[in-house]
Design a protein around this motif. Structure first.
Motif, PDB file in Angstrom:
ATOM      1  N   CYS A 235       0.903  -1.189   0.006  1.00 14.48           N
ATOM      2  CA  CYS A 235      -0.037   0.210  -0.065  1.00 14.48           C
ATOM      3  C   CYS A 235       0.759   1.401  -0.073  1.00 14.48           C
ATOM      4  CB  CYS A 235      -1.060   0.151   1.175  1.00 14.48           C
ATOM      5  SG  CYS A 235      -2.159   1.346   1.333  1.00 14.48           S
ATOM      6  N   HIS A 236       0.684   2.297  -0.979  1.00 12.41           N
ATOM      7  CA  HIS A 236       1.491   3.420  -0.938  1.00 12.41           C
ATOM      8  C   HIS A 236       0.538   4.484  -0.484  1.00 12.41           C
ATOM      9  CE1 HIS A 236      -1.369   3.120  -4.684  1.00 12.41           C
ATOM     10  NE2 HIS A 236      -1.249   4.420  -4.543  1.00 12.41           N
ATOM     11  N   GLU A 237      -0.486   4.391   0.221  1.00 16.33           N
ATOM     12  CA  GLU A 237      -1.539   5.485   0.558  1.00 16.33           C
ATOM     13  C   GLU A 237      -1.268   5.999   2.011  1.00 16.33           C
ATOM     14  OE1 GLU A 237      -3.617   7.267  -1.343  1.00 16.33           O
ATOM     15  OE2 GLU A 237      -3.532   6.006  -2.905  1.00 16.33           O
ATOM     16  N   SER A 238      -0.128   5.507   2.604  1.00 11.41           N
ATOM     17  CA  SER A 238       0.008   5.919   4.051  1.00 11.41           C
ATOM     18  C   SER A 238       0.201   7.548   4.225  1.00 11.41           C
ATOM     19  CB  SER A 238       1.201   5.195   4.813  1.00 11.41           C
ATOM     20  OG  SER A 238       0.989   3.943   4.911  1.00 11.41           O
ATOM     21  N   ILE A 239      -0.381   8.163   5.074  1.00 13.55           N
ATOM     22  CA  ILE A 239      -0.288   9.681   5.342  1.00 13.55           C
ATOM     23  C   ILE A 239       0.475  10.033   6.497  1.00 13.55           C
ATOM     24  CG2 ILE A 239      -1.757  10.368   3.529  1.00 13.55           C
ATOM     25  CD1 ILE A 239      -3.903  11.057   5.882  1.00 13.55           C
ATOM     26  N   SER A 240       0.847   8.862   7.422  1.00  8.12           N
ATOM     27  CA  SER A 240       1.344   9.151   8.744  1.00  8.12           C
ATOM     28  C   SER A 240       2.260   7.913   9.073  1.00  8.12           C
ATOM     29  CB  SER A 240       0.241   9.393   9.711  1.00  8.12           C
ATOM     30  OG  SER A 240      -0.332   8.394   9.971  1.00  8.12           O
ATOM     31  N   ALA A 241       3.113   8.082   9.975  1.00 14.10           N
ATOM     32  CA  ALA A 241       3.995   7.269  10.477  1.00 14.10           C
ATOM     33  C   ALA A 241       3.194   5.951  11.106  1.00 14.10           C
ATOM     34  CB  ALA A 241       5.007   7.594  11.577  1.00 14.10           C
ATOM     35  N   HIS A 246       0.883   0.484  11.080  1.00 12.05           N
ATOM     36  CA  HIS A 246      -0.235  -0.494  10.979  1.00 12.05           C
ATOM     37  C   HIS A 246      -0.219  -1.426   9.831  1.00 12.05           C
ATOM     38  CE1 HIS A 246      -4.810  -0.980  10.615  1.00 12.05           C
ATOM     39  NE2 HIS A 246      -4.422  -1.776  11.411  1.00 12.05           N
ATOM     40  N   ARG A 247       0.330  -0.913   8.621  1.00 18.81           N
ATOM     41  CA  ARG A 247       0.353  -1.644   7.396  1.00 18.81           C
ATOM     42  C   ARG A 247       1.422  -2.850   7.473  1.00 18.81           C
ATOM     43  NH1 ARG A 247      -2.440   2.329   6.661  1.00 18.81           N
ATOM     44  NH2 ARG A 247      -3.737   2.682   4.513  1.00 18.81           N
ATOM     45  N   VAL A 248       2.572  -2.376   7.936  1.00 20.04           N
ATOM     46  CA  VAL A 248       3.613  -3.209   8.266  1.00 20.04           C
ATOM     47  C   VAL A 248       3.251  -4.585   9.091  1.00 20.04           C
ATOM     48  CG1 VAL A 248       5.887  -3.690   9.015  1.00 20.04           C
ATOM     49  CG2 VAL A 248       5.267  -1.776   7.479  1.00 20.04           C
ATOM     50  N   SER A 249       2.759  -3.883  10.118  1.00 18.52           N
ATOM     51  CA  SER A 249       2.143  -4.909  11.354  1.00 18.52           C
ATOM     52  C   SER A 249       1.117  -6.010  11.002  1.00 18.52           C
ATOM     53  CB  SER A 249       1.464  -4.235  12.401  1.00 18.52           C
ATOM     54  OG  SER A 249       0.236  -3.728  12.162  1.00 18.52           O
ATOM     55  N   LYS A 267       6.774  13.489   7.406  1.00 22.88           N
ATOM     56  CA  LYS A 267       5.733  12.945   8.400  1.00 22.88           C
ATOM     57  C   LYS A 267       6.350  11.205   8.203  1.00 22.88           C
ATOM     58  CE  LYS A 267       2.192  14.184   6.351  1.00 22.88           C
ATOM     59  NZ  LYS A 267       0.533  14.489   5.912  1.00 22.88           N
ATOM     60  N   LEU A 268       6.304  10.480   7.372  1.00 27.35           N
ATOM     61  CA  LEU A 268       6.383   9.015   7.127  1.00 27.35           C
ATOM     62  C   LEU A 268       7.815   8.445   7.781  1.00 27.35           C
ATOM     63  CD1 LEU A 268       4.881   8.461   3.644  1.00 27.35           C
ATOM     64  CD2 LEU A 268       3.671   8.285   5.844  1.00 27.35           C
ATOM     65  N   SER A 269       8.844   9.469   7.433  1.00 30.19           N
ATOM     66  CA  SER A 269      10.153   8.981   8.079  1.00 30.19           C
ATOM     67  C   SER A 269      10.071   8.960   9.557  1.00 30.19           C
ATOM     68  CB  SER A 269      11.236  10.075   7.885  1.00 30.19           C
ATOM     69  OG  SER A 269      10.899  11.284   8.198  1.00 30.19           O
TER      70      SER A 269
END
Length: 595
Positions: A235-241, A246-249, A267-269
């Motif tokens: 998924c490439h739609e993350s807008i926050s860490a 959550h996706r990786v988990s 923000k993602l870093s």
């Protein structure tokens, strides 16, 4: 030798034997890079004093020996330089805007050597002919193109038109050697509603172990779990860490998006900088899409690596995210993604790990660029995919006149009527609003409140369907486009019916793209003659044509990114109100609001 990109996984027997014998000193290398500092993406360490031997197009040896050097071996001294693998774009939309050959000319010198590209746009524009055209035009490029095959376009067949690829076409393309994934599932609501047409395609893809790209914008934790059950692998739609975590988990490969539409690296870093123990193997980076201007000024993947480092991600980690992590996700890490034996010799020569723009770029064992310039530019040999090849649902069956844009009213002249309008919030997001518009000569007029009309070819193709919008900023006669995601039904916005008809008809005459009309005069146009969505020109020419239109719009009050806003006006995969071939549509309530 490899004859085409379709033969990535295959070695002929002679090359196979030579690769085995080079490290043993029984066959001499064609080239050897000596005295290098190696950024080892497998270990996450930097090794010094390393030699890299190359035979034909592949790396044969990595280490400190030089027993494979013969009189004919070319020696490349890399003293003081750092070697990194070529950068990989793992989720790209190169089937829209700049053509792949022009794109290669611009980004290869800055280190992007592999791309996994979506095909949703070219599918919506040209159906199977478009997908095949993309594969044909990238077959022999030095930049390696892999493909995602579209499973659902349009997103909503009942209101946007019939599916663009049959099951048989989908299966055929998905079994192509360079097809390694299913395009991002923007139509995920259909999957959650158990749409058998879509789920049959996804079940087939899962059965042959293909990746399925996700599009989990705004998904709740429960919905994201359901999408993992659907089969999404990234998924490439993350807008926050928090989104990344959550996706990786849940076992989903997460991408840091940082491009022209959304730029969220800072923000993602923080998922890394605030938690140094976070496992980064599941993390990648993508621009998603770069505008022509950003392609020219930012250099593609190297820009993402630069900004990742700027925002605190360790340099080697940033390079891993742009190389081996992507290759492992794509399932091609035995041929690209790292500097190791048997991999293609796609190697970047860097002055420092914190300076990711290479001074030299090697592809398949050949130096192809130095100091940001290709040694030999590629000719734009492109397929002819004109309006005659367009998906039938995009082309009206009638000649458009100003009368086709009339919005008839039931109220009497002089009265105002309250109508739903799509209100522009930012480049991609809209919401429902209302406007009180006057009635004159039996028609609803566009007067005041920053109101424009928006008209699109109806799903029946025998008329136009019109509604109203506000918040675009620019009060113009007409701007016509054939590039709106994902089905690319031609549409036009404006406040003058005659200008709208002129713009729409001119759009079809030039083979699609963008046409700006104001005061009865064609002010600017940007032809996109490959399916009406892709230019056949170099990136600089495309940028100049679009900039003329964009500058005109901004001078008249349009907000930032007015062309990106146009591209998302019909995209029912993002919230909340969209124009469709059946009328103004509420994505959340799934209802047509005005037609």
């Amino acid at each position: 030798m490899m004859s085409s990109q379709g033969g990535f996984y295959n070695l002929d027997i002679k090359e196979y034997q030579e690769l085995i014998q080079v490290p043993l000193g029984k066959v001499y290398a064609d080239k050897i890079i000596t005295n290098a500092n190696l950024i080892n993406v497998y270990t996450g360490k930097i090794q010094t004093g390393i030699n890299v031997a190359i035979k034909n197009s592949r790396i044969a040896y990595v280490g400190t020996s030089s027993n494979m050097v013969g009189e004919a071996t070319e020696v490349i001294d890399a003293t003081g330089l750092y070697l990194a693998p070529g950068y990989i774009g793992p989720h790209e939309h190169t089937d829209f805007g700049a053509n792949p050959i022009a794109l290669t000319n611009e980004i290869l010198p800055h280190g992007t050597t592999t791309i996994l590209t979506d095909t949703t746009s070219i599918t919506g524009a040209l159906r199977a002919k478009g997908v095949q055209g993309m594969m044909d035009m990238t077959e022999h490029l030095p930049l390696k193109f892999f493909y995602c095959i579209c499973a659902a376009n349009p997103i909503l067949p009942n209101i946007e038109g019939e599916e663009c690829l049959t099951m048989e076409e989908f299966i055929s393309f998905l079994n192509h050697p360079r097809a390694i994934a299913v395009s991002e599932i923007v139509a995920w609501v259909r999957a959650l509603d158990l749409d058998e047409t879509l789920l049959s395609k996804l079940a087939y893809a899962r059965g042959i172990n293909k990746r399925i790209e996700g599009h989990g914008a705004g998904c709740s934790p429960d919905t994201l779990n359901a999408l993992v059950n659907v089969g999404i692998t990234s998924c490439h739609e993350s807008i926050s860490a928090e989104d990344i975590h959550h996706r990786v988990s849940l076992g989903v490969h997460a991408m840091f998006r940082h491009g022209s539409i959304l730029s969220d690296m800072e923000k993602l870093s923080k998922v890394i900088t605030l938690d140094p123990e976070f496992d980064t193997r599941w993390l990648m980076m993508t621009p998603d899409w770069f505008s022509p201007r950003d392609i020219l000024t930012k250099g593609y993947m190297k820009y993402l690596v630069e900004d990742a480092i700027k925002y605190g991600i360790p340099p080697v980690t940033a390079i891993q995210m742009a190389t081996i992590n992507a290759a492992q996700y794509m399932g091609v890490d035995q041929i690209i993604g790292g500097i190791g034996p048997s991999r293609f010799a796609d190697i970047l020569f860097l002055e420092s790990p914190i300076l990711p723009d290479p001074v030299k770029v090697m592809v398949n064992g050949e130096i192809v660029a130095e100091n940001g310039k290709l040694l030999q530019e590629l000719p734009l040999n492109l397929p002819k995919l004109s309006i005659e090849n367009w998906r039938p649902g995009r082309v009206p069956t009638f000649a458009v006149t100003p009368e086709h844009f009339a919005v008839k009213a039931t109220a009497a002249d002089g009265e105002n009527v309250k109508v739903p309008v799509v209100k522009i919030i930012n480049r991609t997001i809209t919401k429902l609003d209302y406007a009180n518009l006057p009635v004159k000569s039996g028609q609803i007029m566009t007067e005041g409140e920053d109101i424009l009309k928006i008209s699109m070819v109806h799903i029946s193709r025998n008329r136009l369907v019109s509604a109203f919008m506000k918040g675009y900023g620019a009060s113009i006669g007409a701007l016509a486009s054939s590039t709106s995601h994902d089905h690319h039904a031609p549409f036009v916005i404006g406040n003058n019916d005659a200008d709208m008809a002129l713009a729409f008809n001119r759009l079809l005459e030039i083979g699609g793209g963008l046409v700006l009309v104001d005061g009865g005069v064609i002010r600017a146009e940007c032809p996109m003659v490959i399916g009406g969505i892709m230019s056949d020109q170099d990136v600089g020419s495309l940028d100049r044509a679009q900039r003329v239109i964009e500058d005109y719009l901004i001078e008249r009050g349009a907000h930032s990114g007015p062309l990106i806003t146009m591209d998302f006006m019909a995209h029912t995969g993002v919230p909340f109100i969209r124009m469709t071939p059946s009328g103004l549509y509420d994505v959340r309530s799934k209802k047509i609001l005005f037609s």
